[in-house]
Design an enzyme around this catalytic site. Structure first.
Site, PDB file in Angstrom:
ATOM      1  N   ARG A 293       0.839  -1.200   0.000  1.00  0.00           N
ATOM      2  CA  ARG A 293       0.000   0.000   0.000  1.00  0.00           C
ATOM      3  C   ARG A 293       0.875   1.252   0.000  1.00  0.00           C
ATOM      4  O   ARG A 293       1.834   1.329   0.758  1.00  0.00           O
ATOM      5  CB  ARG A 293      -0.921   0.013   1.222  1.00  0.00           C
ATOM      6  CG  ARG A 293      -1.821  -1.203   1.209  1.00  0.00           C
ATOM      7  CD  ARG A 293      -2.890  -1.165   2.263  1.00  0.00           C
ATOM      8  NE  ARG A 293      -3.667  -2.412   2.200  1.00  0.00           N
ATOM      9  CZ  ARG A 293      -4.639  -2.734   3.048  1.00  0.00           C
ATOM     10  NH1 ARG A 293      -4.964  -1.898   4.019  1.00  0.00           N
ATOM     11  NH2 ARG A 293      -5.285  -3.873   2.918  1.00  0.00           N
ATOM     12  N   ARG A 308       1.982   0.985  10.261  1.00  0.00           N
ATOM     13  CA  ARG A 308       1.584   1.381   8.917  1.00  0.00           C
ATOM     14  C   ARG A 308       2.775   1.274   7.978  1.00  0.00           C
ATOM     15  O   ARG A 308       3.666   2.104   7.982  1.00  0.00           O
ATOM     16  CB  ARG A 308       1.064   2.830   8.950  1.00  0.00           C
ATOM     17  CG  ARG A 308       0.272   3.268   7.747  1.00  0.00           C
ATOM     18  CD  ARG A 308      -0.292   4.661   7.938  1.00  0.00           C
ATOM     19  NE  ARG A 308      -1.240   4.720   9.040  1.00  0.00           N
ATOM     20  CZ  ARG A 308      -2.537   4.417   8.930  1.00  0.00           C
ATOM     21  NH1 ARG A 308      -3.023   4.071   7.763  1.00  0.00           N
ATOM     22  NH2 ARG A 308      -3.330   4.470   9.974  1.00  0.00           N
ATOM     23  N   GLU A 380      -6.791  -1.125  15.120  1.00  0.00           N
ATOM     24  CA  GLU A 380      -7.336  -2.088  14.154  1.00  0.00           C
ATOM     25  C   GLU A 380      -6.327  -3.177  13.786  1.00  0.00           C
ATOM     26  O   GLU A 380      -5.179  -2.901  13.467  1.00  0.00           O
ATOM     27  CB  GLU A 380      -7.758  -1.340  12.887  1.00  0.00           C
ATOM     28  CG  GLU A 380      -8.281  -2.277  11.815  1.00  0.00           C
ATOM     29  CD  GLU A 380      -8.590  -1.549  10.492  1.00  0.00           C
ATOM     30  OE1 GLU A 380      -8.819  -0.324  10.531  1.00  0.00           O
ATOM     31  OE2 GLU A 380      -8.601  -2.224   9.454  1.00  0.00           O
ATOM     32  N   SER A 383     -10.393  -6.128   9.668  1.00  0.00           N
ATOM     33  CA  SER A 383     -11.635  -5.507   9.269  1.00  0.00           C
ATOM     34  C   SER A 383     -12.435  -6.577   8.555  1.00  0.00           C
ATOM     35  O   SER A 383     -11.951  -7.193   7.614  1.00  0.00           O
ATOM     36  CB  SER A 383     -11.346  -4.323   8.341  1.00  0.00           C
ATOM     37  OG  SER A 383     -12.503  -3.522   8.227  1.00  0.00           O
ATOM     38  N   ARG A 422       0.747  -6.497  12.434  1.00  0.00           N
ATOM     39  CA  ARG A 422       0.126  -5.923  13.632  1.00  0.00           C
ATOM     40  C   ARG A 422      -0.033  -6.965  14.730  1.00  0.00           C
ATOM     41  O   ARG A 422       0.020  -6.632  15.921  1.00  0.00           O
ATOM     42  CB  ARG A 422      -1.214  -5.269  13.276  1.00  0.00           C
ATOM     43  CG  ARG A 422      -1.012  -3.997  12.447  1.00  0.00           C
ATOM     44  CD  ARG A 422      -2.288  -3.225  12.215  1.00  0.00           C
ATOM     45  NE  ARG A 422      -2.002  -2.030  11.403  1.00  0.00           N
ATOM     46  CZ  ARG A 422      -2.903  -1.146  11.007  1.00  0.00           C
ATOM     47  NH1 ARG A 422      -4.181  -1.307  11.333  1.00  0.00           N
ATOM     48  NH2 ARG A 422      -2.566  -0.103  10.285  1.00  0.00           N
TER      49      ARG A 422
END
Length: 457
Positions: A293, A308, A380, A383, A422
RNA sequence: GGAGAGGUGACCGAGUGGUCGAAGGUGCAUGAUUGGAAAUCAUGUGUGCGGGCAACCGUACCGAGGGUUCGAAUCCCUCCCUCUCCGCCA
């Protein structure tokens, strides 16, 4: 708990598509304009405004279809006449007729061209409109409004100030962000020894759990995909800036491949363009992949550590089901993702996205958020989303409800099960000890060959 | 990277300008036959769009896109993909 659509859903079933409301096809939109507008308004006024003009275009299209098909019919009938003439061998009559038909043929072509341009315009417009929220999704303006559905596990208490994962990892000699930056710049990571092994152990652990206990079929997909696949899941055309695009020689290559932002993209598109028999549903796939990403627009956020990254690993779970099973399948899939956290003994909570926080393609989503002691916050880690038939329409994934029945769009769902980076950092933070070591969760000990990570001497 | 062969319905496969949405076969469905099954026979069996309460009608689709033509699965061009042989290679 599940309000089943709004009343008008049952008033008059749309003729050509599935009965549910989670769809944005031109016909549905133009026949239920106010209703769809109201649904999109629950996300934001801007989203509702995207509908402007759609109904008019759809009406224009219908008129043009009728006009063009009538011309085609005339032309086809005339061609049959020509065939008869050709047989009779009357060359002069044919020549004369040919002149007339040339005009008709040109008219047909103009109609066909106009129609395909109009259809392209319509689909461009529709591709940019997000999914509508399911009736059960709570209203809200920001993610701060997301209701907490449940809190699971015990938040660890420390008799010392808990360190951030990058401090722990670097002290253990298993994480090196500085050297990663030397190689690839910011937002990349470099793992060594037990750190690298932990990453691999997590991927294996998650895949084993989903395949052996949750009934998923493991999939190993390509990590580069065509634009078409990204359009199917809803990443394109709107979110090109979030992606890494590759090219060979020509930067404007129409067939350039993109690095996948998630395995959701290749795995959801596995059945693009297919018609699946009802008894094959639900289909459940679990896939490990790296995710890429560009993180455009996130400058200054989560700049430190592994939260991130431009590249991270993830195990994704994806389900295909009949429309009526969508809600139950979302609960099921979310439970599967939660099981990973439970087995690892990580404290987490589940929140639901309010309307304004739904992602572009989702009609209803739950986030799993893991506790991070250093931030004293839940962040998070997964999801889980139900897309209704939104992705299925874009990717043309259908199923046949009855053996000989008409195909209908099916429903797609997916969730992280889990984001591995994560999970890695959550383990370091939640299981850190005063002496700088980290306890390895029971479930991973066989893979790791140790019950404690200690500094490499 | 070089040389060649191909891409047609769920599958195999015929089809080189009009009578082709497409022969034939397999599979599948229904019916007949049978105590039941096999075998056999008959019929049916794609998708989208538009119209219609419906039966159904119209239209488009033979890898994708463009072109030639009154008319294209069939001819021409470009691209994609698959297979075979050679080269290179984890």
């Amino acid at each position: 708990m599940w309000a089943s659509g709004s009343a008008s859903a049952t008033d008059r079933p749309p003729r050509s598509f599935s009965e549910n409301l989670h769809m944005l096809d031109a016909r549905h939109v133009s026949e239920h304009l106010d209703e769809v507008r109201a649904q999109l308004a629950r996300r934001s006024p801007d989203d509702a405004a995207l509908l402007d003009g759609v109904a008019e275009l759809a009406k224009k299209r219908r008129e043009l279809v009728q006009k063009t098909e009538k011309l085609q019919m005339e032309r086809n009938a005339a061609s049959d006449g020509m065939a008869a003439l050709a047989k009779s061998g009357d060359r002069e009559a044919m020549q004369a007729r040919r002149e007339e038909l040339k005009k008709l043929s040109d008219e047909v072509k103009r109609g066909e061209t106009a129609l395909s341009e109009l259809e392209a315009a319509i689909s461009e417009k529709l591709l940019g409109i997000p999914n509508v929220p399911h009736a059960s999704v709570p209203d809200g303006k920001t993610d701060a409004d997301n209701p907490v559905l449940r809190v699971v596990g015990e938040v660890p208490k420390f008799d010392f100030k808990p360190k951030a994962h990058w401090e722990i990892g670097e002290a253990l000699g298993i994480l090196d962000l500085d050297r990663a930056a030397k190689l690839s710049g910011a937002r990349f990571s470099l793992l060594f020894g037990a750190g690298a092994r932990l990453e691999r152990a997590l991927a294996t652990f998650m895949l084993d759990l989903h395949t052996r206990e949750h009934g998923y079929t493991e999939v190993y997909p390509p990590f580069m995909v065509k634009a078409e696949a990204l359009r199917g899941t809803g990443n394109l055309p709107k979110f090109e800036a979030d992606l890494f695009k590759t090219y060979r020689g020509d930067p404007n290559d129409k067939d350039a491949l993109y690095l996948i932002p998630t395995a959701e993209v290749p795995v959801t598109n596995v059945h693009a363009g297919e018609i699946i028999e009802a008894d094959e549903l639900p289909i459940a796939y679990a896939a490990y992949s790296p995710c890429f990403r560009s993180e455009a627009g996130s400058y200054g956020r989560d700049v430190r550590g592994l939260i991130r990254q431009h590249q991270f690993d993830k195990v994704e779970i994806v389900r295909f089901c009949a429309p009526e099973d969508g809600p139950a399948q979302l609960e099921l899939l979310t439970g599967h993702a939660e099981n990973v956290l439970k087995r690892l003994g990580l404290a987490y909570r589940v929140v639901e996205h309010v309307t304004a926080d739904l992602t572009f393609s989702s009609t209803k989503s739950y986030d799993l958020e893991v506790w991070l002691p250093s931030q004293e916050a839940y962040r998070e880690i997964s999801s889980c989303s139900w897309f209704g038939d939104f992705q299925a329409r874009r990717a043309q994934i259908r199923y046949r409800p009855e053996p000989k029945g008409k195909p209908r769009l099916l429903h797609t769902l997916n969730g992280s099960g889990l984001a591995i980076g994560r999970t890695w950092l959550a383990i370091l933070e939640q299981f850190q000890q005063k002496d700088g070591s980290v306890l390895v969760p029971e479930a991973l000990r066989a893979f790791m060959g140790t019950e404690r990570l200690v500094p490499a001497k």
